[in-house]
Design a protein around this motif. Structure first.
Motif, short mmCIF file in Angstrom:
data_model
loop_
_atom_site.label_atom_id
_atom_site.label_comp_id
_atom_site.label_asym_id
_atom_site.label_seq_id
_atom_site.Cartn_x
_atom_site.Cartn_y
_atom_site.Cartn_z
N GLU A 76 0.83 -1.20 0.00
CA GLU A 76 0.00 0.00 0.00
C GLU A 76 0.87 1.26 0.00
OE1 GLU A 76 -2.63 -0.21 3.32
OE2 GLU A 76 -3.65 -2.00 2.59
N ALA A 77 1.94 1.25 0.80
CA ALA A 77 2.83 2.40 0.86
C ALA A 77 3.53 2.62 -0.47
CB ALA A 77 3.86 2.21 1.98
N SER A 78 3.92 1.53 -1.12
CA SER A 78 4.59 1.65 -2.42
C SER A 78 3.63 2.20 -3.48
CB SER A 78 5.12 0.28 -2.87
OG SER A 78 6.13 -0.18 -1.99
N LYS A 79 2.38 1.76 -3.44
CA LYS A 79 1.38 2.28 -4.39
C LYS A 79 1.15 3.76 -4.16
CE LYS A 79 -1.20 -2.02 -5.14
NZ LYS A 79 -2.51 -2.71 -4.95
N GLU A 80 1.04 4.15 -2.89
CA GLU A 80 0.83 5.56 -2.57
C GLU A 80 2.02 6.40 -3.01
OE1 GLU A 80 -0.06 8.43 1.32
OE2 GLU A 80 -0.43 6.26 1.42
N ALA A 81 3.23 5.87 -2.82
CA ALA A 81 4.43 6.59 -3.24
C ALA A 81 4.47 6.74 -4.76
CB ALA A 81 5.68 5.86 -2.74
N ASP A 82 4.07 5.69 -5.49
CA ASP A 82 4.04 5.75 -6.93
C ASP A 82 3.02 6.78 -7.41
OD1 ASP A 82 5.97 3.82 -7.12
OD2 ASP A 82 4.58 2.16 -7.49
N ALA A 83 1.86 6.80 -6.75
CA ALA A 83 0.82 7.76 -7.12
C ALA A 83 1.30 9.20 -6.89
CB ALA A 83 -0.44 7.49 -6.31
N SER A 89 3.15 14.18 -9.51
CA SER A 89 4.06 15.32 -9.53
C SER A 89 4.62 15.62 -10.91
CB SER A 89 5.22 15.07 -8.55
OG SER A 89 6.04 14.00 -9.01
N LYS A 90 4.35 14.71 -11.84
CA LYS A 90 4.91 14.90 -13.20
C LYS A 90 3.99 15.80 -14.02
CE LYS A 90 7.37 10.50 -13.32
NZ LYS A 90 7.52 9.20 -14.01
#
Length: 235
Positions: free
Chosen positions: A222-229, A234-235
């Motif tokens: 979940e943390a990795s998905k949130e970080a990816d989002a 930001s792009k």
């Protein structure tokens, strides 16, 4: 109320080498704590880095479980909240330390047990009940429960006592609602002293039960998905 201790222990400072791709869980921990790294896996207390006999297995479990980066920061916030709740509930009888992406809880055996016993005292039963409530509230974690002794007595006796004390804490947590599959229970006997055994005070402090609380696989995902989002946004 005790002041919450904040620590930042880096892998480099602990001279660890993380070997990506290893697939063992904390259930593989041995009494000797040999080997360098145990990587992420399903089940309880996934991911740990284990040092030499003189190193603290709870600290190495926490550091070895960390994923770092933005996702690690997200997990860190989750652990910050849990540590505050632990401090409120059991801060008077336990030392709560935030380390990297996890939490180390240290409870002296003198608070939990009578001397040379693994039967939990009445007061400690209530305290562990409060601990169980917090652990249940933060269910996205796995927990290593590690029993430790001083060096008085034979090695075999101390090993057995440490195992029974860790098991007593684990059994009570389970009876209070903590899922058994979140727990890894280990006794380390006299092999991992936190203080010198040359003094009575040091021996007393070495008689303890420690918990290493780390993110489980679901929380890491979940943390990795949130970080990816966040990165994509930001792009």
């Amino acid at each position: 109320m005790k002041k919450l201790k904040l620590k930042s222990l880096t892998i480099g400072a602990l001279s660890l080498t993380i070997l990506m791709g290893s697939c063992n869980s904390l259930k593989k921990l041995t009494r000797e704590q040999k080997g360098a790294v145990v990587g992420a896996a399903g089940g309880a207390a996934a991911g740990a880095a284990i040092g030499a006999k003189s190193k603290n297995p709870a600290v190495y479990a926490i550091v070895g479980s960390a994923i770092g980066g933005v996702a690690g920061g997200i997990i860190g916030k989750y652990m910050d909240n849990q540590a505050k709740d632990l401090e409120e509930e059991i801060g008077e009888i336990a030392e709560i330390e935030r380390i990297e992406e996890g939490i180390k809880v240290t409870m002296g055996s003198g608070i939990l047990f009578d001397f040379d016993s693994y039967q939990l005292s009445a007061n400690s039963i209530n305290n562990i009940g409060e601990l169980a409530q917090v652990l249940d509230d933060y269910e996205s974690t796995d927990i290593l429960i590690a029993g430790h002794t001083d060096n008085v007595g034979s090695d075999n006796y101390n090993q057995n006592l440490s195992e029974k004390r860790a098991a007593a804490v684990a059994d009570l947590l389970v009876s209070k609602g903590v899922q058994r599959n979140r727990l890894v229970v280990r006794g380390y006997g006299e092999d991992s002293p936190a203080y010198s055994n040359e003094t009575e005070l040091g021996q007393d402090k070495n008689r303890r039960v420690e918990l290493a609380i780390v993110a489980n696989d679901d929380l890491k995902k979940e943390a990795s998905k949130e970080a990816d989002a966040m990165a994509f946004g930001s792009k």
